[in-house]
Design an enzyme around this catalytic site. Structure first.
Site, PDB file in Angstrom:
ATOM      1  N   HIS A   1     -13.454  25.263   6.275  1.00  0.00           N
ATOM      2  CA  HIS A   1     -12.189  24.667   5.829  1.00  0.00           C
ATOM      3  C   HIS A   1     -11.847  25.101   4.403  1.00  0.00           C
ATOM      4  CE1 HIS A   1     -11.504  21.910   9.215  1.00  0.00           C
ATOM      5  NE2 HIS A   1     -12.824  21.936   9.306  1.00  0.00           N
TER       6      HIS A   1
ATOM      7  N   CYS B   1     -11.170  26.563  11.551  1.00  0.00           N
ATOM      8  CA  CYS B   1     -12.141  25.808  12.345  1.00  0.00           C
ATOM      9  C   CYS B   1     -11.771  25.869  13.826  1.00  0.00           C
ATOM     10  CB  CYS B   1     -12.277  24.394  11.796  1.00  0.00           C
ATOM     11  SG  CYS B   1     -13.879  23.676  12.216  1.00  0.00           S
ATOM     12  N   LEU B   2     -11.150  24.812  14.376  1.00  0.00           N
ATOM     13  CA  LEU B   2     -10.693  24.883  15.756  1.00  0.00           C
ATOM     14  C   LEU B   2      -9.769  26.100  15.933  1.00  0.00           C
ATOM     15  CD1 LEU B   2     -10.428  23.646  18.588  1.00  0.00           C
ATOM     16  CD2 LEU B   2      -8.525  22.289  17.715  1.00  0.00           C
TER      17      LEU B   2
ATOM     18  N   GLN C   1       5.972  -8.711 -11.165  1.00  0.00           N
ATOM     19  CA  GLN C   1       5.485  -9.887 -11.909  1.00  0.00           C
ATOM     20  C   GLN C   1       4.423 -10.619 -11.105  1.00  0.00           C
ATOM     21  OE1 GLN C   1       8.640 -12.475 -13.341  1.00  0.00           O
ATOM     22  NE2 GLN C   1      10.092 -10.770 -13.366  1.00  0.00           N
TER      23      GLN C   1
ATOM     24  N   ALA D   1       9.065  12.005  -7.924  1.00  0.00           N
ATOM     25  CA  ALA D   1       9.245  13.340  -8.491  1.00  0.00           C
ATOM     26  C   ALA D   1       9.473  14.331  -7.352  1.00  0.00           C
ATOM     27  CB  ALA D   1       8.001  13.723  -9.292  1.00  0.00           C
TER      28      ALA D   1
ATOM     29  N   GLU E   1     -16.509  22.194  24.518  1.00  0.00           N
ATOM     30  CA  GLU E   1     -15.925  20.928  24.065  1.00  0.00           C
ATOM     31  C   GLU E   1     -14.836  20.485  25.048  1.00  0.00           C
ATOM     32  OE1 GLU E   1     -14.214  20.990  20.083  1.00  0.00           O
ATOM     33  OE2 GLU E   1     -13.628  18.879  20.196  1.00  0.00           O
TER      34      GLU E   1
ATOM     35  N   GLU F   1      -9.082  25.032   2.998  1.00  0.00           N
ATOM     36  CA  GLU F   1      -8.034  24.193   2.387  1.00  0.00           C
ATOM     37  C   GLU F   1      -8.584  23.176   1.394  1.00  0.00           C
ATOM     38  OE1 GLU F   1      -9.073  24.042   5.518  1.00  0.00           O
ATOM     39  OE2 GLU F   1      -8.866  22.062   6.430  1.00  0.00           O
TER      40      GLU F   1
ATOM     41  N   SER G   1       0.835  -1.204   0.000  1.00  0.00           N
ATOM     42  CA  SER G   1       0.000   0.000   0.000  1.00  0.00           C
ATOM     43  C   SER G   1       0.871   1.256   0.000  1.00  0.00           C
ATOM     44  CB  SER G   1      -0.912  -0.025   1.216  1.00  0.00           C
ATOM     45  OG  SER G   1      -0.125  -0.026   2.378  1.00  0.00           O
TER      46      SER G   1
HETATM   47  N1  GLN Z   1     -13.776  20.458  17.472  1.00  0.00           N
HETATM   48  C1  GLN Z   1     -14.318  21.651  16.904  1.00  0.00           C
HETATM   49  C2  GLN Z   1     -15.795  21.529  16.594  1.00  0.00           C
HETATM   50  O1  GLN Z   1     -16.309  20.452  16.521  1.00  0.00           O
HETATM   51  C3  GLN Z   1     -13.552  22.055  15.664  1.00  0.00           C
HETATM   52  C4  GLN Z   1     -13.741  21.111  14.528  1.00  0.00           C
HETATM   53  C5  GLN Z   1     -12.718  21.268  13.448  1.00  0.00           C
HETATM   54  O2  GLN Z   1     -11.689  21.913  13.648  1.00  0.00           O
HETATM   55  N2  GLN Z   1     -12.961  20.678  12.290  1.00  0.00           N
HETATM   56  O3  GLN Z   1     -16.446  22.520  16.411  1.00  0.00           O
END
Ligand code: GLN
Length: 535
Positions: free
Chosen positions: A508, A382-383, A192, A241, A406, A510, A13
């Protein structure tokens, strides 16, 4: 046209099947074909959403809120295929659907079996994507290694589809390893055997992509061709690469795409590869350097933040800047003796990415404080945005005990708390606030300047939100709420006052960045980091 291209892997893998599949997709798009991508994961989880980032790397989220394998992120970076829930198939989904149909009596009393019921369900799911009239080619990547118990039904479905569609409409590409033993001698035997294993399940590969450290000689390719019944032209050297974005060009130079088109009886078209060449040029020969610290908790496994690394790289591409990334495990910053000055020496920007659970949180808060006070460009994702708010409430408003529920359910100052809709949820799988939501950005903010538009749409994956009860207090202390949901109800972004560049986003970004079109937030973050470097 409607062609199917199956990508499987042999020997072991982690050979980069995802990059191989994505690169073939990129090449086909460069030739003007419209491409779709499907990932098959032979595990029993319904999706990747409940899997630890340490087990399985990042969870990639689609616009329609599917929590998928990170290979979909590669597809999204290499191609423009519209990815949704349908593009990710797991054993869990297939069995769940078949068992639900059985309980509903849909099989009319017949014995329900792997062949044909499971295989039919698999074929139906592949064809649901591939039969879209706008799609010329669908590339189906089968996760795992041929020979694994788990992938047998998928390979059988793939064999049946090749048989039903005919060899001209469905081709097989097998990715294998060609290792060099001590002394540098190249060994073809594992390949092979891997091809034999695929042949045993009734699939004769049309092309082989041979992973190796160095480009393989024609002699080696010829030898493998002889042993495997794969035409020599179809035996491609998949050497390491300097950047993954060079792989489409490496395949193009060996004419893999024209070979596959010939196999599928499709007339070749002009390939427009200028943008890939520019990407490779920017990544391998940048004109300047920028150093970014990423302060997160899943630092031991590179794949845990896969899309973050790639999006940062894309931000660099936009400015012809090479990225040096300092991975900082946030727990390291929690030690009272931790010397942040030393850790962040020479750093031009700090990014705090997403995450779950308590470990390392205080370290992230210290990193955010350091960035705010020392005016270092900061991107919180996010976090990372929630951390910004906690830190601000503690240091600026003076609520020492401010926290997210949290991490501390009993805090007197719950500045980040569960979303209302989340309070009733019991099951973990697929129940977060997931997928694309619109947001409106505030005029004059960094985020507005980055996007250039008021309306934006970005993907989410979280359960917690900035507490609306303290929003006024935050704003009274000059924290800018720079984006909200269109109805104003949820905070989607914030920024520090009197800071050169700071953006925290609840979503997010990204996931939507591409090397050929870097995401605006990453582009602006790197721009700010470069100017910090200059200053
Ligand atoms: N733990 C946080 C939440 O649930 C942030 C989640 C995250 O960063 N994707 O809101």
């Amino acid at each position: 046209m409607r062609k199917l291209l199956f990508v499987t892997g042999g020997v072991c893998s982690s050979l980069g099947k995802g990059i191989a599949a994505s690169s073939i997709g990129a090449l086909m798009e460069a030739r003007g074909f419209s491409v779709q991508m499907v990932k098959i994961d032979p595990y029993l989880n319904v999706d990747a959403g409940t899997m630890s980032p340490y087990q399985h790397g990042e969870v990639y989220v689609t616009d329609d809120g599917a929590e998928t394998d990170l290979d979909l992120g590669n597809y999204g970076r290499f191609t423009t295929a519209k990815l949704s829930r349908a593009n990710s198939i797991t054993t869990g989904q297939v069995y769940k659907a078949v068992i639900e149909k059985e309980r509903a009596g849909e099989y009319l009393g017949r014995t329900v079996q792997v062949v044909p019921h499971i295989t039919n369900e698999i074929k139906q799911r592949i064809l649901a994507v591939a039969s879209n009239p706008e799609v010329d080619m669908t590339i189906v990547e089968i996760g795992g290694t041929v020979g694994d118990i788990e992938s047998v039904p998928f390979l059988e479905a793939c064999r049946q589809l090749i048989h039903e569609y005919g060899k001209q409409n469905a081709v097989s590409i097998h990715v294998t390893l060609v290792p060099a033993v001590s002394g540098g001698e190249i060994k073809t035997k594992p390949t092979q055997h891997a091809v034999k294993e695929l042949q045993e399940v009734g699939i004769q590969p049309d092309a082989l992509i041979l992973r190796s450290a160095k480009p393989l000689s024609d002699d080696v390719r010829r030898k493998i061709s002889l042993f495997t019944n794969v035409e020599e032209e179809g035996v491609i050297s998949g050497y390491d690469a300097p950047t993954i974005y060079e792989v489409p060009l490496a395949f193009y130079n060996q004419k893999l795409d024209t070979f596959l088109l010939r196999k599928m009886n499709v007339e070749s078209r002009h390939a427009e590869l200028g943008k890939w060449q520019a990407v490779v040029q920017a990544v391998t020969k940048p004109s300047r350097k920028v150093k970014i610290a990423v302060v997160g908790k899943y630092m031991d496994l590179h794949d845990s933040y896969k899309s973050i690394w790639e999006a940062l790289c894309h931000g660099g591409i936009a400015h012809n800047a090479g990225l040096e990334i300092e991975k900082v495990d946030s727990s390291r910053l929690e030690d009272s003796n931790a010397d942040l000055e030393a850790i962040f020496k020479g750093i031009h920007g700090i990014l705090v990415p997403g995450g779950f659970g308590e470990r390392g949180i205080e370290g992230m808060i210290r990193a955010a404080r350091y960035a705010r006070e020392n005016k270092i460009p900061y991107l919180g994702i996010c976090l990372g945005m929630q951390i910004m708010v906690i830190e601000y409430a503690r240091s600026v408003i003076g609520w020492q005990d401010a926290h997210s529920t949290e991490f501390n359910k009993a805090t007197p100052h719950p500045v980040v708390c569960l979303l209302e809709e989340q309070t009733r949820i019991k099951n973990y799988g697929g129940t977060m606030r997931l997928g694309a939501y619109e947001a409106v950005t505030k005029a004059g903010s960094f985020i507005r300047a980055a996007y250039g538009t008021e309306q934006i749409s970005e993907r989410h994956r979280h359960r917690y939100e900035v507490n609306n009860d303290i929003r006024q207090e935050l704003e009274a202390h000059n924290l800018t709420i720079s984006a909200t949901t269109p109805n104003g109800e949820l905070v989607e972004a914030c920024e520090w006052p009197e800071h050169p560049w700071s953006v925290g986003v609840q979503f997010h970004p990204e996931f939507k960045s591409r090397p050929t079109s870097p995401h605006p937030l990453f582009k602006e973050f790197i721009r700010a980091a470069l100017s910090h470097a200059g200053a």
